[in-house]
Design a protein around this motif. Structure first.
Motif, mmCIF file in Angstrom:
data_model
loop_
_atom_site.group_PDB
_atom_site.id
_atom_site.type_symbol
_atom_site.label_atom_id
_atom_site.label_comp_id
_atom_site.label_asym_id
_atom_site.label_seq_id
_atom_site.Cartn_x
_atom_site.Cartn_y
_atom_site.Cartn_z
ATOM 1 N N ASP A 59 0.837 -1.208 0.000
ATOM 2 C CA ASP A 59 0.000 0.000 0.000
ATOM 3 C C ASP A 59 0.869 1.254 0.000
ATOM 4 O OD1 ASP A 59 -2.199 -1.655 0.072
ATOM 5 O OD2 ASP A 59 -2.735 -1.218 2.158
ATOM 6 N N SER A 64 0.140 5.243 -0.667
ATOM 7 C CA SER A 64 -0.533 5.594 0.598
ATOM 8 C C SER A 64 0.455 6.236 1.560
ATOM 9 C CB SER A 64 -1.126 4.343 1.251
ATOM 10 O OG SER A 64 -2.157 3.814 0.469
ATOM 11 N N GLU A 68 -2.529 7.578 6.521
ATOM 12 C CA GLU A 68 -3.629 6.780 5.968
ATOM 13 C C GLU A 68 -3.494 5.310 6.383
ATOM 14 O OE1 GLU A 68 -2.884 7.517 1.864
ATOM 15 O OE2 GLU A 68 -3.928 9.436 1.842
ATOM 16 N N LEU A 69 -2.266 4.795 6.318
ATOM 17 C CA LEU A 69 -2.033 3.401 6.674
ATOM 18 C C LEU A 69 -2.328 3.152 8.156
ATOM 19 C CD1 LEU A 69 1.242 2.852 4.652
ATOM 20 C CD2 LEU A 69 -1.022 1.923 4.127
ATOM 21 N N CYS A 71 -4.503 4.697 9.997
ATOM 22 C CA CYS A 71 -5.964 4.640 10.152
ATOM 23 C C CYS A 71 -6.527 3.334 9.587
ATOM 24 C CB CYS A 71 -6.622 5.824 9.458
ATOM 25 S SG CYS A 71 -6.381 7.383 10.307
ATOM 26 N N LYS A 72 -6.055 2.955 8.423
ATOM 27 C CA LYS A 72 -6.571 1.758 7.755
ATOM 28 C C LYS A 72 -6.303 0.486 8.561
ATOM 29 C CE LYS A 72 -6.237 -0.897 3.463
ATOM 30 N NZ LYS A 72 -5.654 -0.950 2.106
ATOM 31 N N TYR A 73 -5.110 0.392 9.164
ATOM 32 C CA TYR A 73 -4.715 -0.831 9.868
ATOM 33 C C TYR A 73 -4.805 -0.703 11.386
ATOM 34 C CZ TYR A 73 -3.180 -2.567 5.365
ATOM 35 O OH TYR A 73 -3.154 -2.999 4.062
ATOM 36 N N TYR A 74 -5.368 0.398 11.863
ATOM 37 C CA TYR A 74 -5.548 0.627 13.304
ATOM 38 C C TYR A 74 -4.232 0.505 14.073
ATOM 39 C CZ TYR A 74 -10.374 -0.035 11.912
ATOM 40 O OH TYR A 74 -11.576 0.071 11.269
#
Length: 90
Positions: A59, A64, A68-69, A71-74
């Protein structure tokens, strides 16, 4: 991990000796070092984390940003940065 009743497995002399140090408290008795397993041996979590880290790196290479990463992967941005650093070395 389950609990065992001391009076069912230990001689009374040993229970009395332990009670001199901890009376009525729960204690953890570690495994012998010869019986220990490496972290993640009994589950598939290591493989899942390797897959997740590869996906994070892909990603990132696709554009990315670390925010962003995260947020996406917590995960925290620091964790994302650590994963990216590790993946670059491989």
């Amino acid at each position: 991990m389950g609990y065992l009743k001391a009076e069912e497995i230990l001689p009374m002399e040993i229970i009395e000796l332990i009670q001199q140090y901890v009376d009525g408290e729960s204690i953890y008795i570690p495994r012998k070092s010869s019986h220990r397993q490496a972290w993640g041996t009994g589950t598939k979590i290591k493989q899942e984390l390797v897959r997740r880290d590869r996906q994070i790196y892909e990603d990132y290479l696709a554009g990315s940003k670390t925010e962003e990463l995260a947020c996406k992967y917590y995960l925290s941005e620091k964790s994302i940065q650590r994963i990216l650093r590790k993946m670059r070395k491989q």
